[in-house]
Scaffold this motif. Structure first.
Motif, short mmCIF file in Angstrom:
data_model
loop_
_atom_site.label_atom_id
_atom_site.label_comp_id
_atom_site.label_asym_id
_atom_site.label_seq_id
_atom_site.Cartn_x
_atom_site.Cartn_y
_atom_site.Cartn_z
N SER A 1 -16.19 -22.72 -4.37
CA SER A 1 -15.67 -23.18 -5.66
C SER A 1 -14.15 -23.34 -5.64
O SER A 1 -13.60 -24.13 -6.41
N GLY A 2 -13.49 -22.63 -4.77
CA GLY A 2 -12.04 -22.77 -4.65
C GLY A 2 -11.61 -24.14 -4.15
O GLY A 2 -10.47 -24.53 -4.28
N GLY A 3 -12.55 -24.87 -3.57
CA GLY A 3 -12.25 -26.20 -3.06
C GLY A 3 -12.35 -27.29 -4.12
O GLY A 3 -12.04 -28.45 -3.85
N ALA A 4 -12.81 -26.92 -5.31
CA ALA A 4 -12.92 -27.92 -6.39
C ALA A 4 -11.55 -28.51 -6.65
O ALA A 4 -10.55 -27.81 -6.71
N GLY A 5 -11.52 -29.80 -6.80
CA GLY A 5 -10.24 -30.50 -6.95
C GLY A 5 -9.94 -31.29 -5.70
O GLY A 5 -9.57 -32.45 -5.76
N GLN A 6 -10.11 -30.64 -4.56
CA GLN A 6 -9.96 -31.32 -3.28
C GLN A 6 -11.28 -31.97 -2.86
O GLN A 6 -11.29 -32.95 -2.13
N LEU A 7 -12.38 -31.39 -3.33
CA LEU A 7 -13.73 -31.89 -3.06
C LEU A 7 -14.38 -32.27 -4.38
O LEU A 7 -13.99 -31.79 -5.43
N ALA A 8 -15.38 -33.11 -4.29
CA ALA A 8 -16.17 -33.41 -5.49
C ALA A 8 -16.82 -32.11 -5.97
O ALA A 8 -17.28 -31.32 -5.14
N PRO A 9 -16.88 -31.85 -7.28
CA PRO A 9 -17.43 -30.59 -7.77
C PRO A 9 -18.82 -30.28 -7.23
O PRO A 9 -19.11 -29.14 -6.88
N ILE A 10 -19.69 -31.27 -7.15
CA ILE A 10 -21.06 -31.02 -6.69
C ILE A 10 -21.08 -30.53 -5.23
O ILE A 10 -21.99 -29.82 -4.82
N GLU A 11 -20.07 -30.88 -4.46
CA GLU A 11 -19.99 -30.44 -3.07
C GLU A 11 -19.63 -28.96 -2.94
O GLU A 11 -19.72 -28.39 -1.86
N THR A 12 -19.20 -28.36 -4.04
CA THR A 12 -18.83 -26.94 -4.01
C THR A 12 -19.92 -26.05 -4.58
O THR A 12 -19.76 -24.83 -4.63
N TRP A 13 -21.02 -26.64 -5.04
CA TRP A 13 -22.11 -25.84 -5.60
C TRP A 13 -22.79 -25.02 -4.51
O TRP A 13 -22.98 -25.51 -3.38
N PRO A 14 -23.19 -23.79 -4.81
CA PRO A 14 -23.93 -23.00 -3.84
C PRO A 14 -25.28 -23.66 -3.54
O PRO A 14 -25.88 -24.28 -4.43
N GLU A 15 -25.73 -23.52 -2.30
CA GLU A 15 -26.97 -24.14 -1.86
C GLU A 15 -27.89 -23.11 -1.23
O GLU A 15 -27.42 -22.17 -0.59
N ILE A 16 -29.21 -23.34 -1.39
CA ILE A 16 -30.20 -22.51 -0.72
C ILE A 16 -30.93 -23.39 0.27
O ILE A 16 -31.46 -24.45 -0.09
N TRP A 17 -30.97 -22.94 1.52
CA TRP A 17 -31.65 -23.66 2.59
C TRP A 17 -32.81 -22.81 3.09
O TRP A 17 -32.66 -21.61 3.33
N VAL A 18 -33.98 -23.44 3.25
CA VAL A 18 -35.14 -22.76 3.82
C VAL A 18 -35.01 -22.83 5.33
O VAL A 18 -34.81 -23.91 5.91
N VAL A 19 -35.08 -21.67 5.98
CA VAL A 19 -34.89 -21.59 7.42
C VAL A 19 -36.05 -22.27 8.16
O VAL A 19 -35.84 -23.03 9.10
N ASN A 20 -37.28 -22.01 7.72
CA ASN A 20 -38.47 -22.58 8.35
C ASN A 20 -38.91 -23.81 7.56
O ASN A 20 -39.36 -23.68 6.42
N ASP A 21 -38.80 -24.98 8.15
CA ASP A 21 -39.15 -26.22 7.45
C ASP A 21 -40.58 -26.21 6.90
O ASP A 21 -40.86 -26.85 5.89
N ASP A 22 -41.48 -25.49 7.56
CA ASP A 22 -42.88 -25.43 7.12
C ASP A 22 -43.03 -24.72 5.76
O ASP A 22 -44.05 -24.88 5.11
N GLU A 23 -42.04 -23.97 5.35
CA GLU A 23 -42.10 -23.24 4.08
C GLU A 23 -41.43 -24.00 2.93
O GLU A 23 -41.38 -23.51 1.81
N TYR A 24 -40.95 -25.20 3.22
CA TYR A 24 -40.23 -25.98 2.20
C TYR A 24 -41.09 -26.25 0.97
O TYR A 24 -40.65 -26.02 -0.16
N SER A 25 -42.30 -26.74 1.16
CA SER A 25 -43.17 -27.08 0.02
C SER A 25 -43.49 -25.86 -0.82
O SER A 25 -43.47 -25.91 -2.05
N ARG A 26 -43.78 -24.76 -0.16
CA ARG A 26 -44.07 -23.51 -0.88
C ARG A 26 -42.84 -23.05 -1.66
O ARG A 26 -42.95 -22.61 -2.81
N ALA A 27 -41.68 -23.15 -1.04
CA ALA A 27 -40.44 -22.75 -1.72
C ALA A 27 -40.20 -23.61 -2.96
O ALA A 27 -39.85 -23.09 -4.02
N LYS A 28 -40.40 -24.92 -2.86
CA LYS A 28 -40.22 -25.80 -4.01
C LYS A 28 -41.19 -25.42 -5.13
O LYS A 28 -40.80 -25.39 -6.31
N SER A 29 -42.43 -25.10 -4.77
CA SER A 29 -43.42 -24.69 -5.78
C SER A 29 -43.01 -23.40 -6.47
O SER A 29 -43.13 -23.27 -7.70
N LEU A 30 -42.50 -22.44 -5.71
CA LEU A 30 -42.04 -21.19 -6.29
C LEU A 30 -40.86 -21.40 -7.22
O LEU A 30 -40.75 -20.76 -8.27
#
Length: 76
Positions: A35-64
């Motif tokens: 978030s400290g990069g806001a202003g230098q970066l587009a605000p959406i680029e500073t949002w926290p992100e969650i990444w699923v480590v195992n691609d096979d669990e992506y659909s289940r994660a989205k459902s949850l």
């Protein structure tokens, strides 16, 4: 690894992260301190992100996440 969720509010990202972990899905959180990069970066680029480590669990994660979102919208 696939991006499964991002939001401007870190509390919601932490809630989703904990929900996925409690359901046995291994995740990686990125940009939690960007978030400290806001202003230098587009605000959406500073949002926290969650990444699923195992691609096979992506659909289940989205459902949850969808289930959790419904629960947050309709507290009982």
């Amino acid at each position: 690894m696939k991006l499964v969720y991002t939001h401007e509010h870190p509390v919601l990202v932490a809630t989703v992260t904990n929900h996925l972990i409690q359901n046995g899905i291994e995740v990686l959180t990125k940009n939690q301190y960007a978030s400290g990069g806001a202003g230098q970066l587009a605000p959406i680029e500073t949002w926290p992100e969650i990444w699923v480590v195992n691609d096979d669990e992506y659909s289940r994660a989205k459902s949850l996440i969808i289930e959790l979102d419904k629960g947050l919208d309709n507290p009982q």
